[in-house]
Scaffold this active site. Structure first.
Site, PDB file in Angstrom:
ATOM      1  CG  HIS A 120     -19.473 -29.007   2.420  1.00 50.00           C
ATOM      2  ND1 HIS A 120     -19.527 -30.176   1.690  1.00 50.00           N
ATOM      3  CD2 HIS A 120     -20.559 -28.285   2.059  1.00 50.00           C
ATOM      4  CE1 HIS A 120     -20.615 -30.165   0.907  1.00 50.00           C
ATOM      5  NE2 HIS A 120     -21.259 -29.019   1.130  1.00 50.00           N
ATOM      6  CB  VAL A 121     -19.924 -22.800   3.228  1.00 51.67           C
ATOM      7  CG1 VAL A 121     -18.547 -22.161   3.208  1.00 51.67           C
ATOM      8  CG2 VAL A 121     -20.453 -23.044   1.824  1.00 51.67           C
ATOM      9  CG  HIS A 122     -22.383 -25.926   7.576  1.00 50.74           C
ATOM     10  ND1 HIS A 122     -21.041 -26.183   7.395  1.00 50.74           N
ATOM     11  CD2 HIS A 122     -22.565 -25.798   8.905  1.00 50.74           C
ATOM     12  CE1 HIS A 122     -20.444 -26.218   8.577  1.00 50.74           C
ATOM     13  NE2 HIS A 122     -21.337 -25.990   9.513  1.00 50.74           N
ATOM     14  CG  LEU A 123     -27.982 -20.501   6.617  1.00 52.93           C
ATOM     15  CD1 LEU A 123     -27.286 -19.325   7.303  1.00 52.93           C
ATOM     16  CD2 LEU A 123     -28.886 -19.989   5.497  1.00 52.93           C
TER      17      LEU A 123
END
Ligand SMILES: [Zn+2]
Length: 161
Positions: A120-123
């Protein structure tokens, strides 16, 4: 030369990440966590901002799409735009509340790159202070972090408005 932050509790976290049930980003987006567990700071239409439970520094935020997206290229334009806007807002809120001297923003893609939750991509939005590579390991006792995090969450929520 910028020294990397030394955060030994991150290793423990990354090692345990595979054993965790579910996805914290999806749980935060769905609002299913108890108030004492939730580290949500701000909700957008397609993205959310939350504190990192295993921070590199005080006020370490993450911005993630609501959707469970594992590939950066699979974000919609709306999601990509809102993630960027929330990151900009996060920088503003952190500047106002904590007055850091700088920020590191970045995506850790894949476990090898240090992503605890790789699917789950996150910055990451990481506030930085001069000398934080020295004092952070001393301050960041993993046992005291939970209380500290909830206090930080409330301060940032209030400042975000
Ligand atoms: Zn997810």
């Amino acid at each position: 030369m910028t020294k990397p932050l030394w955060a030994p509790w991150r290793l423990e976290y990354i090692e345990q990440a595979d054993e965790q049930e579910g996805c914290v980003f999806c749980a935060e987006a769905a609002g299913t966590l108890a108030p004492a567990q939730s580290l949500l700071v701000h909700e957008g239409d397609t993205a959310i901002a939350l504190l990192n439970k295993f921070p590199y520094s005080s006020g370490h935020l993450m911005v993630a799409p609501r959707r469970h997206v594992g590939e950066l290229g699979d974000l919609t334009d709306d999601e990509a735009l809102e993630i960027h806007r929330l990151a900009v807002a996060a920088v503003g809120v952190l500047k106002h509340v904590y007055g850091p001297e700088g920020f590191n923003l970045g995506w850790n893609l894949g476990r090898m790159a240090g992503a605890g939750i790789a699917d789950h991509v996150h910055l990451h939005v990481v506030p930085r202070w001069a000398g934080d590579t020295n004092f952070m390991p001393v301050l960041a006792d993993v046992k005291v972090i939970p209380e500290h995090l909830l206090e930080t969450r409330d301060r940032l929520r209030e400042a975000w408005g």
